[in-house]
Design a protein around this motif. Structure first.
Motif, short mmCIF file in Angstrom:
data_model
loop_
_atom_site.label_atom_id
_atom_site.label_comp_id
_atom_site.label_asym_id
_atom_site.label_seq_id
_atom_site.Cartn_x
_atom_site.Cartn_y
_atom_site.Cartn_z
N MET A 126 0.62 -1.67 -0.38
CA MET A 126 0.43 0.21 0.34
C MET A 126 0.68 1.48 0.19
SD MET A 126 -2.92 -1.00 2.50
CE MET A 126 -4.26 -0.46 0.83
N ILE A 127 0.46 2.38 -0.55
CA ILE A 127 0.79 3.49 -0.73
C ILE A 127 -0.27 4.79 -0.42
CG2 ILE A 127 2.50 3.12 -2.42
CD1 ILE A 127 0.44 4.63 -4.49
N GLU A 128 0.98 5.77 0.42
CA GLU A 128 0.25 6.30 0.50
C GLU A 128 -0.42 7.45 -0.46
OE1 GLU A 128 1.22 11.21 2.95
OE2 GLU A 128 2.22 8.94 3.63
N LEU A 129 -2.10 7.87 -0.13
CA LEU A 129 -2.46 8.49 -1.17
C LEU A 129 -2.27 10.44 -1.20
CD1 LEU A 129 -3.73 8.90 -4.04
CD2 LEU A 129 -5.89 8.25 -2.38
N LEU A 130 -2.88 10.43 0.44
CA LEU A 130 -2.59 11.48 1.02
C LEU A 130 -2.55 11.38 2.74
CD1 LEU A 130 -5.45 12.82 2.70
CD2 LEU A 130 -6.51 12.25 0.06
N ARG A 131 -2.14 12.48 2.96
CA ARG A 131 -1.73 12.81 4.61
C ARG A 131 -2.55 14.59 4.70
NH1 ARG A 131 3.38 11.78 7.81
NH2 ARG A 131 2.95 10.06 5.55
N THR A 132 -3.95 14.34 5.48
CA THR A 132 -4.62 15.40 6.76
C THR A 132 -4.91 14.86 7.63
OG1 THR A 132 -6.16 17.08 5.98
CG2 THR A 132 -7.18 14.50 5.56
N PHE A 168 -7.78 2.61 2.76
CA PHE A 168 -7.38 2.34 4.40
C PHE A 168 -6.04 3.48 5.01
CE2 PHE A 168 -4.44 1.26 8.00
CZ PHE A 168 -4.65 1.04 9.01
N VAL A 169 -7.46 3.70 5.99
CA VAL A 169 -6.98 5.53 7.10
C VAL A 169 -6.07 5.09 7.76
CG1 VAL A 169 -7.83 7.45 7.96
CG2 VAL A 169 -9.11 6.63 6.43
N ALA A 170 -4.54 5.04 8.44
CA ALA A 170 -3.90 4.95 8.90
C ALA A 170 -3.95 6.10 9.96
CB ALA A 170 -1.83 4.43 8.01
N ASP A 171 -3.04 5.65 11.38
CA ASP A 171 -3.19 6.46 11.65
C ASP A 171 -4.62 7.26 12.92
OD1 ASP A 171 -0.53 6.08 12.04
OD2 ASP A 171 -0.30 7.64 9.93
N SER A 172 -5.60 6.72 12.35
CA SER A 172 -6.51 6.98 13.13
C SER A 172 -6.93 6.96 14.30
CB SER A 172 -8.26 6.23 12.02
OG SER A 172 -7.68 4.56 12.47
N ASN A 173 -6.01 6.17 14.85
CA ASN A 173 -6.33 6.19 16.81
C ASN A 173 -4.99 6.82 17.07
OD1 ASN A 173 -8.63 4.15 16.84
ND2 ASN A 173 -7.30 2.86 16.55
N MET A 174 -4.69 7.70 16.39
CA MET A 174 -3.52 8.67 16.96
C MET A 174 -4.22 10.05 17.56
SD MET A 174 -0.91 6.98 16.94
CE MET A 174 0.39 7.78 16.87
N SER A 175 -5.52 10.16 17.37
CA SER A 175 -5.92 11.01 18.37
C SER A 175 -6.10 11.07 19.97
CB SER A 175 -7.55 11.16 17.86
OG SER A 175 -8.04 9.69 18.50
N ILE A 204 -4.43 17.18 15.64
CA ILE A 204 -3.35 17.83 15.32
C ILE A 204 -2.07 16.70 14.30
CG2 ILE A 204 -3.06 19.44 16.76
CD1 ILE A 204 -0.77 17.81 18.60
N LEU A 205 -2.66 15.23 14.84
CA LEU A 205 -1.43 14.50 13.70
C LEU A 205 -2.25 13.96 12.83
CD1 LEU A 205 -0.41 12.57 17.65
CD2 LEU A 205 0.79 13.74 16.18
#
Length: 72
Positions: free
Chosen positions: A1-7, A28-35, A43-44
């Motif tokens: 998998m590659i990163e399409l966008l980061r926001t 797949f949304v990665a880092d969704s639990n980083m909040s 902010i992440l």
């Protein structure tokens, strides 16, 4: 998998997920639990990941939707 966008923008992430789903592109949304770490302030950034084989098609879809500036 590659990163399409980061926001940090949850609306854009939801919109991109919808666009990818409609096009039949798995994402797949990665880092969704980083909040949890940032205290739910948002902010992440979260990353939308897609199959690398469909990257050109996914980028074209985002460009057509007017959100090409969000891509990596």
């Amino acid at each position: 998998m590659i990163e399409l966008l980061r926001t940090n923008d949850a609306v854009i992430i939801s919109f991109v997920e919808s666009l990818m789903r409609d096009a039949g592109i798995r994402c797949f949304v990665a880092d969704s639990n980083m909040s949890i770490l940032d205290g739910s302030v948002g902010i992440l950034p979260r990353r939308v990941m897609i199959d690398g084989e469909r990257a050109d098609e996914a980028r074209r879809i985002l460009t057509d939707a007017g959100i090409a500036n969000e891509m990596r």
